[in-house]
Design an enzyme around this catalytic site. Structure first.
Site, mmCIF file in Angstrom:
data_model
loop_
_atom_site.group_PDB
_atom_site.id
_atom_site.type_symbol
_atom_site.label_atom_id
_atom_site.label_comp_id
_atom_site.label_asym_id
_atom_site.label_seq_id
_atom_site.Cartn_x
_atom_site.Cartn_y
_atom_site.Cartn_z
ATOM 1 N N ASP A 69 1.306 -1.134 -0.133
ATOM 2 C CA ASP A 69 0.657 -0.023 0.262
ATOM 3 C C ASP A 69 1.052 1.267 0.532
ATOM 4 O O ASP A 69 1.198 1.203 1.014
ATOM 5 C CB ASP A 69 -1.075 -0.253 1.381
ATOM 6 C CG ASP A 69 -1.796 0.880 1.343
ATOM 7 O OD1 ASP A 69 -2.659 1.356 0.361
ATOM 8 O OD2 ASP A 69 -1.529 2.040 2.587
ATOM 9 N N THR A 102 -3.122 4.846 -3.977
ATOM 10 C CA THR A 102 -2.126 5.578 -3.617
ATOM 11 C C THR A 102 -1.300 5.845 -3.831
ATOM 12 O O THR A 102 0.361 6.542 -3.828
ATOM 13 C CB THR A 102 -2.097 5.423 -1.839
ATOM 14 O OG1 THR A 102 -1.582 4.168 -1.969
ATOM 15 C CG2 THR A 102 -2.823 5.530 -1.021
ATOM 16 N N THR A 103 -0.035 4.261 -4.483
ATOM 17 C CA THR A 103 0.357 3.929 -5.416
ATOM 18 C C THR A 103 0.731 4.343 -6.686
ATOM 19 O O THR A 103 1.853 5.732 -6.689
ATOM 20 C CB THR A 103 1.008 3.145 -5.346
ATOM 21 O OG1 THR A 103 0.857 1.799 -4.398
ATOM 22 C CG2 THR A 103 2.446 2.034 -6.312
#
Lengths: 535, 536
Positions: A69, A102-103
């Site tokens: 994550d 989020t990456t």
């Protein structure tokens, strides 16, 4: 450090303690900032996509976390470089707003910065670059909206939602069980969703972890699980048709907030006081009992005597229930939180089908399960797994999946994944670039290149030849006029992401592009960094 | 920070490190395999023990531990390597979840990674390895469930199974020479629980002295406390009142109370009132007409004397655990208020006989013929505290396994039988799978087969030959064959009576695969700067 001189040739100090400070200016500052930010993006790059790898993070205390994550990785890396920190915040704001992607957002920002660096080398002014990026961003977003499709979330037993959850879970260590976990997440969200208002209160989904078993033992409890047991070992372990009295006052003699003294000066008073004290306990328990409650949950502690009186009155009770749990129970069971014993009335009690104590494994750990609550609007996902690291990662993954589903309920428009949306936008931006007559044209074109970087990176992580596969997908998009052609990461034999059912939410993609552009613009505006020397 | 050209600025904090790609993977493999190698010599009936010596000033030679239990060894080790920490973590979870197989799980994960490393060296992408492992894991677990058998919980066969499982578990421990004796003892203890899984009811008391053989199961309940002086030492047909109440003096619980007096007379009055209050409490207790009074907290002389005068035997200072056990065994309610003597029959516990006994040199109180007969005590004797500690851990393992078996009821043959069958099934599967994953499935099978191989090696036998013969036996259809570690041959597990609990194996395979996968997926290790510790 540059020095300034006055009319007489004497140097004077511009910055306080400037001898001890580092200063970087101009191009040097730009480049240093961009390189630092890119270093972070590079770390994350290999985590992108279904075949992305994980990162192992060792905290200052030596605890190990393994995760895929983006937000968690950058948070736990403890980055100290000021510009790199901007990327950490970028990832976190994507996490806070959308919860997933989020990456991707950090990788996109990295790609944009990479392009900016070459533009700077060409001698284009940073502000022109950021202007160009801004215009390109608008075009990309508009195009994204035009290629987005509305999906029917109800159709086919919420199949679309499950697929979207699977896409989010596909890149995680739990991907083997993505279908099961996706279903759990969808059921959990739908249980608590307010479909009329198109809103989901994620507080109502509690994610509880417990090591042991395997990830597939993860299950959904249509109720609340709290990590507590009955206050007295001999209380009954199961209550059916529970009427819950939810208290935020301790079963102890009252402690007024005003400072006071009770002075005892003779034996008579002493005895009276004792009787008074006994009476308190009896009254308290009586008030609870009289309201018709058959279980008391309390945020505070119990005195031994009160505890026993509860047992004697067949009133199972739980003490030290955490504040958040108290609120959750209140919402789920319809109980009112009662701050004073005098205010207990039968209407304020919550109702639940059953409350029981369950035990795990060989160690003596017990939890309470509250099921079939009156207003079933609270669920718990109990995550199991072979070790603490697995369980933690599964928790983060499920959180991502839940966020995706929530976003789809809010806004049911989707775009297709596998890099197809980015490619489509890149093509559109490229077309637009030719219409720009000023210097910004170069920046707009670079923006398109940066967008292409995402499918590029995906292909790379999957062990495909990035340049060939992106080129193929691009030409197919143009010739077939099909914006759904992406990278076939799972090697399923088709590049049409609609067939592969790789769904991503429009809101997440939009947010990714906007946030990344914003941060890059911000970094491009910095031309002077002043920092203490020992940095 | 001098930036010359494209030198990378420092992004992480000082002392923080980041390893990427091959370096990161190498670090994980080395760490995990080292941990697995460390514990692997303890595996199997001929496994060896380890001495754990604590570090730190002044404790070099005190508190050493001699053990064979994987979880205990791993828990006590201080490791820096993050992948090694993951292995320790799964071992701990195994201990909490099923209680045994803690070495197996770490060794299996280590062997998987050892095979994984070879595949990586052959330039196979970690994700392909994982994909293969996932297929293999499912096949292995399915095979495990298929070959397990289940017996009815009441039946004699199930009872025999339990004894066999206990014997198998014990065979790798220190007390292996007395395993029949202890197996019987543990099974009896677990069966008393009647299906409940609360290990608290089985109390283990360790007393140095005598030999291991002198250990015994007491069907009564033994409390490691003493009866207060001046009370009867033997009470028949006892009525027990278990309490958790202050018997020193009753504090005033109302906040902000102060006693202020202006003369000596008043002091005396208050004192008398205090005394009277206690007397009152004792009177209330007496109304319950108990013959034995057990309190968690200490009892001052005055109330003690009052109680003793009424012919009540007083036991003070029973801690929380002791009190709860007494309550559970005798069916008493733990009281803190004494205003309802009419509930006497409900709240008083009962047992046929309470007496003070001597075990070795210690006086203890024994409750026999309790109302609820679930609780029991295992008294362990042995020549030193180290032996007792190790026996305690072994017995704990056995009890956990037995309880798990009672819950799950499925059993498999021991002696490496289940691992070999799982491995065979994986190899069979590998033949059907297309693509590189097949290599990973084969690797998984090899890792599974390593477990019996290590057991052979530890026994000093020719593992290559034995395992091959074993394979052939299984191929011939002798599905109950397994390793006979007494004479180093392949024997029939049915004849030898070696059985294992399916749940333990299942959990070990699941946890080891998950951990190996977790470590395999890592391509980047970021170590934060260690927190600066203030010297105390």
């Amino acid at each position: 450090m540059s020095l300034a001189f006055d009319d007489y040739g004497r140097p004077y100090i511009i910055l306080r303690d400037q001898g001890q400070k580092k200063r970087m200016k101009g191009l040097e500052a730009y480049k240093s900032n961009i390189l630092a930010a890119k270093a972070v993006a590079n770390t994350l790059q290999s985590s992108l996509g279904p075949k992305g790898m994980d990162k192992m993070l060792v905290s200052p205390d030596g605890d190990v976390a393994v995760t895929n994550d983006g937000a968690t990785i950058v948070e736990k890396m403890e980055i100290q470089h000021p510009t790199a920190k901007l990327l950490v915040e970028l990832s976190q704001s994507q996490d806070a707003e959308i919860g997933d992607g989020t990456t991707g957002v950090v990788v996109l920002a990295g790609k944009l910065l990479e392009q900016a660096l070459t533009l700077l080398d060409k001698g284009i002014h940073p502000l022109k670059i950021s202007d160009g990026f801004d215009r390109a961003c608008d075009v990309a977003i508009k195009h994204l909206e035009s290629i987005a499709e509305e999906i029917d979330i109800q159709a086919n037993d919420h199949e679309a939602l499950i697929q979207a959850a699977c896409t989010a879970l596909g890149s995680k260590v739990v991907s083997k069980r993505k279908r099961e976990l996706g279903k759990i997440a969808v059921t959990a969200v739908l249980d608590v969703a307010d479909l009329k208002r198109k809103d989901v209160n994620l507080d109502l989904i509690k994610i509880q972890t417990k090591t042991g078993g395997s990830v597939e033992d993860t299950r959904l409890i249509s109720g609340i699980l709290i990590d507590k047991d009955m206050s007295h070992p001999q209380m009954q372990k199961e209550v059916t048709d529970a009427k819950i009295c939810l208290l935020t006052c301790p079963f102890e003699p009252p402690k007024p907030k005003t400072k006071h003294n009770i002075n005892i000066s003779n034996a008579e008073d002493y005895k009276k006081l004792y009787q008074q004290e006994q009476q308190y306990f009896i009254d308290m328990v009586k008030l609870v009992k009289d309201s018709g409650a058959n279980i008391a949950l309390c945020q505070w502690g119990f005195d031994d005597e009160a505890n026993h009186l509860l047992l004697q009155n067949d009133l199972p009770a739980v003490r030290w229930v955490s504040g958040t749990d108290v609120e959750l129970i209140a919402m789920a069971t319809g109980a009112r939180i009662i701050p004073r014993f005098q205010e207990i009335t039968p209407e304020k009690l919550g109702k639940a089908g059953s409350i029981k104590e369950v035990q795990f494994g060989t160690s003596n750990e017990r939890m309470l399960v509250i099921e079939n609550c009156q207003c079933t609007k609270a669920v718990t996902i109990l995550i199991r797994g072979g070790s603490q690291m697995i369980v933690d990662e599964a928790k983060r993954s499920i959180h991502d999946a839940i966020c995706v589903i929530r976003n789809l309920i809010k806004d049911n428009r989707i775009v297709y994944g596998g890099g197809s949306a980015e490619l489509a936008c890149a093509l559109q931006v490229l077309q637009y670039a030719d219409e720009v007559s000023s210097v910004e044209q170069y920046a707009v074109r670079s923006f398109a290149d940066a967008l292409e970087g995402i499918p590029n990176c995906l292909a790379d992580n999957c062990g495909l030849n990035p340049i060939t596969s992106v080129a193929q997908a691009k030409s197919r998009q143009l010739t077939e006029k099909n914006p759904r052609i992406g990278i076939d990461c799972m090697e399923l034999g088709t590049s049409d992401m609609k067939e592969q059912k790789i769904y991503e939410t429009l809101s997440s993609k939009k947010q990714q592009i906007q946030l990344a552009t914003q941060v890059v613009k911000m970094i491009l505006k910095i031309d002077d960094v002043i920092a203490p020397d020992d940095y | 920070m001098d930036i010359v050209g494209n030198v990378l600025p420092q992004v992480l904090k000082d002392e923080a490190t980041e390893d990427k790609g091959e370096m990161a993977r190498l670090q994980s493999f080395v760490g995990a395999i080292a941990v697995a190698d460390l514990v692997k010599t303890t595996l199997g009936p001929k496994g060896m023990d380890k001495i754990l010596k604590p570090t730190g000033p002044g404790q070099e030679m005190t508190h050493i531990t001699v053990t064979n239990d994987g979880a205990t060894i791993l828990k006590s080790m201080y490791v820096e390597n993050p992948a090694a920490k993951i292995l320790i973590e799964i071992s701990k979870t195994q201990d909490e979840e099923v209680g045994d197989g803690t070495t197996t799980v770490a060794v299996l994960a280590g062997e998987l990674l050892r095979e994984g490393e070879k595949l990586i060296q052959k330039r196979i992408h970690p994700q392909h390895v994982i994909a293969g492992w996932r297929i293999a894991r499912d096949v292995a677990l399915k095979t495990l469930r298929d070959i397990s058998s289940e017996n009815d919980i009441e039946s004699q066969e199930f009872h025999n199974d339990l004894i066999k499982i206990a014997r198998t578990t014990l065979s790798s421990k220190l007390i292996t020479s007395d395993r029949d004796y202890f197996a019987d003892l543990c099974v009896k203890a677990v069966l008393r629980l009647k299906g409940s899984s609360n290990l608290d009811y089985i109390q283990i008391i360790k007393l140095p002295g005598g030999t291991i053989r002198d250990s015994y199961l007491d069907d009564g309940f033994i409390l490691k406390k003493q009866i207060t002086i001046g009370c009867k030492r033997r009470i028949e047909n006892a009525k027990i009142l278990v309490a958790n109440t202050a018997m020193d003096y009753d504090k005033i619980k109302i906040y902000g109370t102060k006693v202020k007096v202006n003369s000596m007379d008043k002091v005396a009055e208050i004192e008398a009132a205090e005394k009277e209050k206690m007397k009152h409490k004792v009177d209330k207790i007496l109304k319950f007409q108990p013959t034995v009074f057990v309190n968690r907290q200490l009892i001052y002389n005055y109330p003690e004397q009052l109680l003793a005068d009424s012919g009540i035997t007083v036991i003070e200072h029973a801690d929380f655990e002791g009190m709860e056990r007494v309550a559970a065994a005798t069916g008493a309610e733990i009281l803190s208020t004494f205003d309802a003597p009419e509930r006497r029959d409900q709240v008083l516990g009962h047992c046929d006989l309470i007496e003070e006994i001597m075990i070795g040199e210690e006086k203890m109180i024994k409750f026999t013929g309790c109302k609820k007969n679930e609780a029991c005590t295992i008294v362990l004797r042995g020549s030193s505290i180290h032996i007792l500690d190790e026996v305690d851990r072994s017995i704990h393992d056995v009890l956990c396994v037995l309880i798990t078996t009672v819950k799950n009821r499925r059993v498999v043959w021991g002696g490496g039988n289940s691992e070999m069958q799982m491995a065979a099934a994986c190899e069979e599967e590998a033949k059907k799978v297309q693509g590189k994953q097949a290599l990973a499935i084969e690797a998984y099978a090899r890792a599974l087969r390593q477990i019996p191989t290590i057991i052979c090696d530890n026994g000093g036998y020719d593992s290559a030959e034995l395992i091959q013969n074993f394979k052939v036996e299984l191929q011939k259809g002798n599905l109950t064959s397994g390793l006979n570690m007494n004479d180093g041959t392949v024997g029939d597990m049915k004849e030898l009576g070696i059985k294992e609990c399916m749940r333990v194996k299942e959990q070990a395979v699941m946890a080891a695969s998950e951990a190996a996968e977790l470590i395999m997926r890592v391509d980047d290790i970021v170590k934060c700067a260690p927190r600066k510790r203030e010297r105390a």
